[in-house]
Design a protein around this motif. Structure first.
Motif, PDB file in Angstrom:
ATOM      1  N   UNK A   1      39.838  32.151  47.191  1.00 40.59           N
ATOM      2  CA  UNK A   1      38.876  31.731  46.113  1.00 40.59           C
ATOM      3  C   UNK A   1      38.154  30.906  46.217  1.00 40.59           C
ATOM      4  N   UNK A   2      36.675  31.480  45.518  1.00 39.67           N
ATOM      5  CA  UNK A   2      35.557  31.125  45.497  1.00 39.67           C
ATOM      6  C   UNK A   2      35.529  30.806  43.929  1.00 39.67           C
ATOM      7  N   UNK A   3      34.313  29.842  43.406  1.00 41.78           N
ATOM      8  CA  UNK A   3      33.747  29.292  42.280  1.00 41.78           C
ATOM      9  C   UNK A   3      32.411  29.946  42.627  1.00 41.78           C
ATOM     10  N   UNK A   4      32.078  31.184  41.271  1.00 38.83           N
ATOM     11  CA  UNK A   4      30.830  31.369  41.512  1.00 38.83           C
ATOM     12  C   UNK A   4      30.235  31.181  40.064  1.00 38.83           C
ATOM     13  N   UNK A   5      28.615  31.054  40.541  1.00 39.58           N
ATOM     14  CA  UNK A   5      27.652  30.945  40.066  1.00 39.58           C
ATOM     15  C   UNK A   5      26.590  32.200  39.380  1.00 39.58           C
ATOM     16  N   UNK A   6      26.339  32.157  37.889  1.00 43.55           N
ATOM     17  CA  UNK A   6      25.815  33.119  38.268  1.00 43.55           C
ATOM     18  C   UNK A   6      24.244  32.611  37.006  1.00 43.55           C
ATOM     19  N   UNK A  39      37.294  43.280  39.149  1.00 40.55           N
ATOM     20  CA  UNK A  39      37.421  42.907  40.272  1.00 40.55           C
ATOM     21  C   UNK A  39      38.833  42.820  40.216  1.00 40.55           C
ATOM     22  N   UNK A  40      39.115  43.020  38.460  1.00 44.37           N
ATOM     23  CA  UNK A  40      41.405  43.435  38.334  1.00 44.37           C
ATOM     24  C   UNK A  40      42.039  42.374  38.168  1.00 44.37           C
ATOM     25  N   UNK A  41      41.104  40.780  37.684  1.00 48.68           N
ATOM     26  CA  UNK A  41      41.174  39.294  37.820  1.00 48.68           C
ATOM     27  C   UNK A  41      41.457  39.102  36.575  1.00 48.68           C
ATOM     28  N   UNK A  42      41.927  38.357  35.751  1.00 45.20           N
ATOM     29  CA  UNK A  42      41.916  38.030  33.892  1.00 45.20           C
ATOM     30  C   UNK A  42      41.274  36.079  34.151  1.00 45.20           C
ATOM     31  N   UNK A  43      40.111  36.780  34.666  1.00 48.93           N
ATOM     32  CA  UNK A  43      38.965  35.284  35.074  1.00 48.93           C
ATOM     33  C   UNK A  43      38.788  34.765  33.960  1.00 48.93           C
ATOM     34  N   UNK A  44      38.369  33.077  33.520  1.00 53.69           N
ATOM     35  CA  UNK A  44      37.543  32.809  32.579  1.00 53.69           C
ATOM     36  C   UNK A  44      35.996  32.170  32.632  1.00 53.69           C
ATOM     37  N   UNK A  45      34.834  32.824  32.607  1.00 51.94           N
ATOM     38  CA  UNK A  45      33.890  32.649  31.558  1.00 51.94           C
ATOM     39  C   UNK A  45      33.514  31.171  31.336  1.00 51.94           C
ATOM     40  N   UNK A  66      36.920  32.976  41.409  1.00 50.71           N
ATOM     41  CA  UNK A  66      37.911  34.702  41.424  1.00 50.71           C
ATOM     42  C   UNK A  66      37.840  34.389  42.650  1.00 50.71           C
ATOM     43  N   UNK A  67      39.701  35.863  43.741  1.00 53.41           N
ATOM     44  CA  UNK A  67      39.421  36.209  44.588  1.00 53.41           C
ATOM     45  C   UNK A  67      38.828  37.280  45.101  1.00 53.41           C
ATOM     46  N   UNK A  68      37.826  37.702  44.158  1.00 53.71           N
ATOM     47  CA  UNK A  68      37.911  39.063  44.217  1.00 53.71           C
ATOM     48  C   UNK A  68      36.365  38.914  45.648  1.00 53.71           C
ATOM     49  N   UNK A  69      37.153  39.970  46.591  1.00 52.90           N
ATOM     50  CA  UNK A  69      36.379  39.962  48.049  1.00 52.90           C
ATOM     51  C   UNK A  69      34.611  40.426  47.947  1.00 52.90           C
TER      52      UNK A  69
END
Length: 244
Positions: A1-6, A39-45, A66-69
């Motif tokens: 699991x990573x915390x990503x900033x965009x 990603x196939x994930x239900x993510x909150x922005x 996200x857990x996306x690789x």
């Protein structure tokens, strides 16, 4: 699991602001839907700024976990490919687990663009506020200085604001004239709901001679939205930078 900033750029013309709403299309909804597809994930922005309907951004900041690789160096390109043409992911990077795009922000910079000429522009209509009557540039520059500092900005707060305090600090507020365009650039620690557009609307009245710069002292002291100028249209506003 990573915390990503965009870092996200968008044309807000066709959206009802950033924050997700039940019955209207928003930037947040499109970002979250596209991430789910990617990603196939239900993510909150989480967004740094809840820009209003029709407001644009050159550098909105969001974060999500996200857990996306997907490799970090390919994430921005991959995400942009599943987004509409009016939203662009400029950069994605890994940040600390506790990073929060909104709460970690120490300041924001906005610009408001006015096209001050007799005829409007077809190409600028979604990105500038057209004012036909010539504004007094000298009065605008001098008036802007009156709002730099720490004040109670209740008079520039729109109804519906849920802020805990109406005291804000404006670090700088400048007005630049380029041909027929006026660019208001405002930097502060944080802003109340529609505060920037209400400030610009009031400065426009000063530029038109309906108010004078000394009225700003009275407007601030009144702590009453009805004594300030109108809200400038959303199309002229853009988020330029979020500071951390």
């Amino acid at each position: 699991m990573r915390n990503l900033r965009a870092l996200v750029e968008y044309d807000g013309t066709n959206y009802h602001g950033f924050q997700r709403q039940p019955n209207a299309i928003t930037i947040q909804e499109v970002l979250e839907t596209s991430l789910a597809d990617l990603t196939g994930e239900d993510l909150e922005i989480i967004g740094a700024s809840r820009t209003d309907s029709g407001v644009h951004a050159l550098a909105q900041v969001v974060n999500f976990k996200t857990e996306s690789p997907i490799p970090i160096e390919k994430f921005a390109f991959a995400w942009t490919n599943v987004l509409p043409d009016d939203i662009l992911i400029k950069k994605v990077e890994k940040v600390s687990w506790d990073f929060h795009a909104r709460y970690f922000a120490t300041g924001k910079i906005y610009e408001y663009h006015i096209l001050n000429q007799r005829l409007p522009s077809v190409f600028e209509r979604n990105y500038t506020h057209h004012i036909k009557k010539k504004l007094n540039y000298k009065d605008l520059v001098e008036a802007a200085d009156y709002l730099v500092g720490t004040y109670d900005f209740t008079s520039f707060q729109a109804a519906g604001c849920g802020a805990n305090t109406t005291v804000r600090t404006i670090n700088s507020l400048t007005v630049q004239g380029i041909d027929s365009k006026l660019i208001f650039r405002i930097e502060g620690d944080a802003f109340l709901y529609k505060m920037v557009r209400n400030i610009v609307g009031t400065l426009i009245e000063i530029g038109q001679g309906k108010l004078n710069k000394d009225n700003l002292v009275e407007i601030l002291a009144a702590k009453d939205r009805t004594v300030a100028g109108p809200t400038a249209p959303a199309c002229g506003l853009r988020l330029i930078k979020v500071k951390y």
